[in-house]
Design a protein around this motif. Structure first.
Motif, PDB file in Angstrom:
ATOM      1  N   LEU A  36      -0.754 103.980  54.700  1.00  0.00           N
ATOM      2  CA  LEU A  36      -1.926 104.581  54.056  1.00  0.00           C
ATOM      3  C   LEU A  36      -2.408 105.790  54.868  1.00  0.00           C
ATOM      4  N   ARG A 172      -9.849 102.660  56.910  1.00  0.00           N
ATOM      5  CA  ARG A 172      -9.829 101.236  57.241  1.00  0.00           C
ATOM      6  C   ARG A 172      -9.056 100.982  58.521  1.00  0.00           C
ATOM      7  N   ALA A 281      -0.319  93.996  52.101  1.00  0.00           N
ATOM      8  CA  ALA A 281      -1.592  94.721  52.243  1.00  0.00           C
ATOM      9  C   ALA A 281      -2.043  94.818  53.693  1.00  0.00           C
ATOM     10  N   ASP A 282      -1.573  93.932  54.566  1.00  0.00           N
ATOM     11  CA  ASP A 282      -2.049  93.928  55.952  1.00  0.00           C
ATOM     12  C   ASP A 282      -1.053  94.495  56.951  1.00  0.00           C
ATOM     13  N   ARG A 309      -3.133  93.296  47.590  1.00  0.00           N
ATOM     14  CA  ARG A 309      -2.246  94.438  47.380  1.00  0.00           C
ATOM     15  C   ARG A 309      -2.905  95.436  46.418  1.00  0.00           C
ATOM     16  N   ARG A 312      -5.728  97.344  48.040  1.00  0.00           N
ATOM     17  CA  ARG A 312      -5.193  98.376  48.926  1.00  0.00           C
ATOM     18  C   ARG A 312      -4.765  99.592  48.100  1.00  0.00           C
TER      19      ARG A 312
END
Lengths: 324, 289
Positions: A36, A172, A281-282, A309, A312
């Motif tokens: 990201l 984030r 997602a992590d 997910r 995100r």
């Protein structure tokens, strides 16, 4: 035009969104550990989201530009300086030919992404510019940057100017303790019920052995295995399995002592049992963990994994939309 | 054999065809992964066969996890009719056993070994009941080996010994992995032999080195110009012991671009193999004569 590397930092590599399709031959995806952040940095300078940028770990490089460019630094909080003058992170800024880009000490996070308008134009190898250092593949000569390297830069789109920023609410990072959501599975049945509880109850700490291949954690209780006769070919330790594939994000615990979460430069397989997989997602968050950071593993269901997910992706869509 | 399915997070499905290693399990895994590849499913990004298991990586935004799983279970139903033969190639791999480089490395990591007082190959010979290291080398190099997985690091082959299970060599991995292994080390762990494609960490016992590169990201090696990694699952390997002189000559040939590995096409039939292992191997190895 090129960028000249004056100081290389600790381990600075060229990364894009990676090299899918060769994992069955042991060549991993590679690419930015915090995808990201890479996408955001590229958007800030008017690049395609998947353009190649520099990933700097813990410490930034010093770079000299031979031509004007637009730059953005995202991910870890490592303040960039142009000829010594600080600039904001997550915000595009201009740099002129002959000026140098350097960095202050790391304040938070672990990996900063340095995007340059036009992207880092090293050769595409097997569909990607990402560096896979273990296999001496891709990036700049298959290795982290060294002082004296010259990096080619592509043609700028000219779409963006100075001062474009990602709102603070959209940046984030991991919390403290970092919470890593995982889906139990794979060889979860190899550990006892009691060890299943302690694995989630314990607060672990990121070990110094944390890199692009995998992140090691320590400090939790040793896991106990369910007794069994080891299957033929697996090897004698109760944590051994017949060598199989390792998912990205899979959590292996050799000897039951220290969990290792495989990341973008993962070894593609091996003979250690895995008790589950960190959800997609992590994965970005792991790339921003410094050694000694406390971390907890949090059990989720597939539904929760898919919802995370989606969340995100929603965040990425919001960032895209904010640039218009 | 009982096939077990598990989600590996939201992007992978892990399929264990059998808990233990066998060529039967490998062939079922190969059949299923080939079927997934042939189906050209949208959303599937990686298809990775392993020794007795396999893994699919997919995009759950394109194909829902439960649909991906159902699709694999359908494929498994058809696997009972699977063709257990394979058009493949047999390759001769020269090995300089007990070379000075793995010796120097293993001496540096003695405290991580089960028996610090002997070398890896002496230990392996003893626990597999061979009287001498020479007998052990003969056993390791006489039978053919089946490449049942490529991975760990770029291009590294896992090889399964094509002999009756009672004769298979088995050794434990190091008590704790080494941080260094010379490039092109011929290693052994569990029931698998391997060749380390690059220098790096490793836990397998070290027996020797091959002069023949098996991974070349720059693709300068004469036989790696088409693709940088040499091995494919299903390849068959025959090790040939060589001495220092031959090793040095082979290395010079590789550097000069004149080294040509001995490779012959073969068809392997698991059913024929299982009927008469020794007889089948003999025929298989004839093509290398």
């Amino acid at each position: 035009m090129t960028i000249r590397v004056i100081q290389q930092g600790l381990a600075t590599t060229v990364q894009d969104l990676g090299r899918p399709g060769y994992y069955h031959l042991g060549i991993p995806l590679s690419g930015a550990m915090d995808r990201l952040a890479l996408r955001a940095a590229n958007l800030l300078v008017g690049n395609d989201e998947g353009a190649a940028a520099l990933e700097a770990v813990f410490m930034g490089p010093t770079l000299e530009f031979t031509q004007d460019a637009l730059v953005a630094v995202s991910g870890a909080e490592m303040v960039p300086k142009v000829d010594g003058d600080p600039r904001e992170t997550w915000t595009s800024f201009a740099i002129k030919a002959g000026q140098s880009l350097s960095f202050e000490f790391l304040k938070s996070g672990a990996r900063a992404y340095i995007a340059v308008s036009g992207g880092i134009d090293v050769p595409v190898v097997l569909g990607s510019r990402s560096t896979y250092a273990l296999g001496a593949l891709g990036g700049h000569e298959g290795r982290p940057l060294q002082a004296g390297d010259e990096l080619p830069i592509g043609a700028s789109s000219g779409e963006k100017g100075e001062g474009v920023r990602v709102a603070e609410a959209h940046r984030r990072g991991p919390g403290n303790p970092a919470e890593l959501r995982m889906l139990p599975g794979l060889y979860w049945h190899r550990i006892t019920e009691g060890s299943g509880y302690s694995f989630f109850d314990d607060t672990w700490k990121v070990a110094p052995e944390a890199d692009r291949i995998g992140y090691r954690f320590r400090g939790g209780k040793k896991l106990e295995f369910v007794d069994r006769e080891q299957p033929f070919g697996a090897g004698s330790d109760p944590s051994n399995i017949v060598d199989g594939c390792y998912p990205y994000g899979s959590i292996q615990v050799p000897g039951g002592t220290e969990p290792i979460v495989l990341h973008r430069d993962a070894v593609s397989g091996g003979g250690y049992f895995m008790l589950g997989t960190v959800i997609s997602a992590d994965m970005d968050l792991i790339g921003q963990l410094q050694p000694h950071t406390p971390a907890k593993f949090v059990e989720v269901t597939m539904e929760e994994a898919l919802a995370a997910r989606k969340d995100r992706q929603g965040l990425l869509d919001t960032i895209r939309a904010s640039f218009g | 054999m009982k096939t077990r399915y598990s989600y590996g997070g939201d992007e992978h499905i892990f399929v264990e065809v059998d808990e233990e290693m066998s060529l039967e399990a490998f062939f079922k895994s190969l059949y299923m992964t080939n079927s997934v590849r042939d189906a050209k499913m949208d959303g599937v990004t990686e298809i990775c066969p392993a020794n007795a298991s396999f893994q699919i990586k997919y995009n759950p935004d394109v194909i829902a996890p439960e649909d991906m799983l159902a699709c694999l279970q359908d494929i498994e139903k058809q696997a009972v009719n699977a063709d257990r033969s394979l058009d493949t190639r047999i390759i001769e791999i020269p090995v300089f056993y007990q070379d000075p480089w793995t010796h120097e490395t293993l001496m540096r990591f003695r405290e991580r070994h089960q028996d610090p007082n002997v070398t890896d190959i002496e230990y392996a010979a003893r626990i597999n009941s061979y009287d001498t290291v020479e007998d052990f080398i003969e056993a390791h190099s006489a039978s053919p080996w089946f490449v049942s997985m490529v991975g760990f690091v770029a291009g590294l082959p896992f090889m399964y010994q094509m002999v009756h299970r009672s004769k298979q060599i088995e050794v434990p991995k190091y008590l704790s992995p080494r941080t260094d292994t010379p490039k092109l080390t011929v290693g052994y762990g569990g029931c698998f032999s391997c060749i380390y494609s690059v220098r790096g960490a490793g836990g397998y016992q070290m027996f020797g080195v091959t002069p023949m590169p098996i991974y070349d990201p720059n693709q300068e090696t004469s036989y790696l110009k088409d693709f940088m990694a040499f091995f494919r699952p299903g390849d068959i390997v025959k090790f040939v012991p060589i001495d220092r002189e031959t090793y040095d000559r082979n290395v010079a040939e590789v550097e000069a671009g004149t080294y040509e590995p001995k490779i012959r096409p073969v068809t392997f039939s698991l059913d024929e193999f299982e009927k008469d292992i020794d007889g089948y191997n003999k025929k298989l190895l004839e093509v290398l004569q």
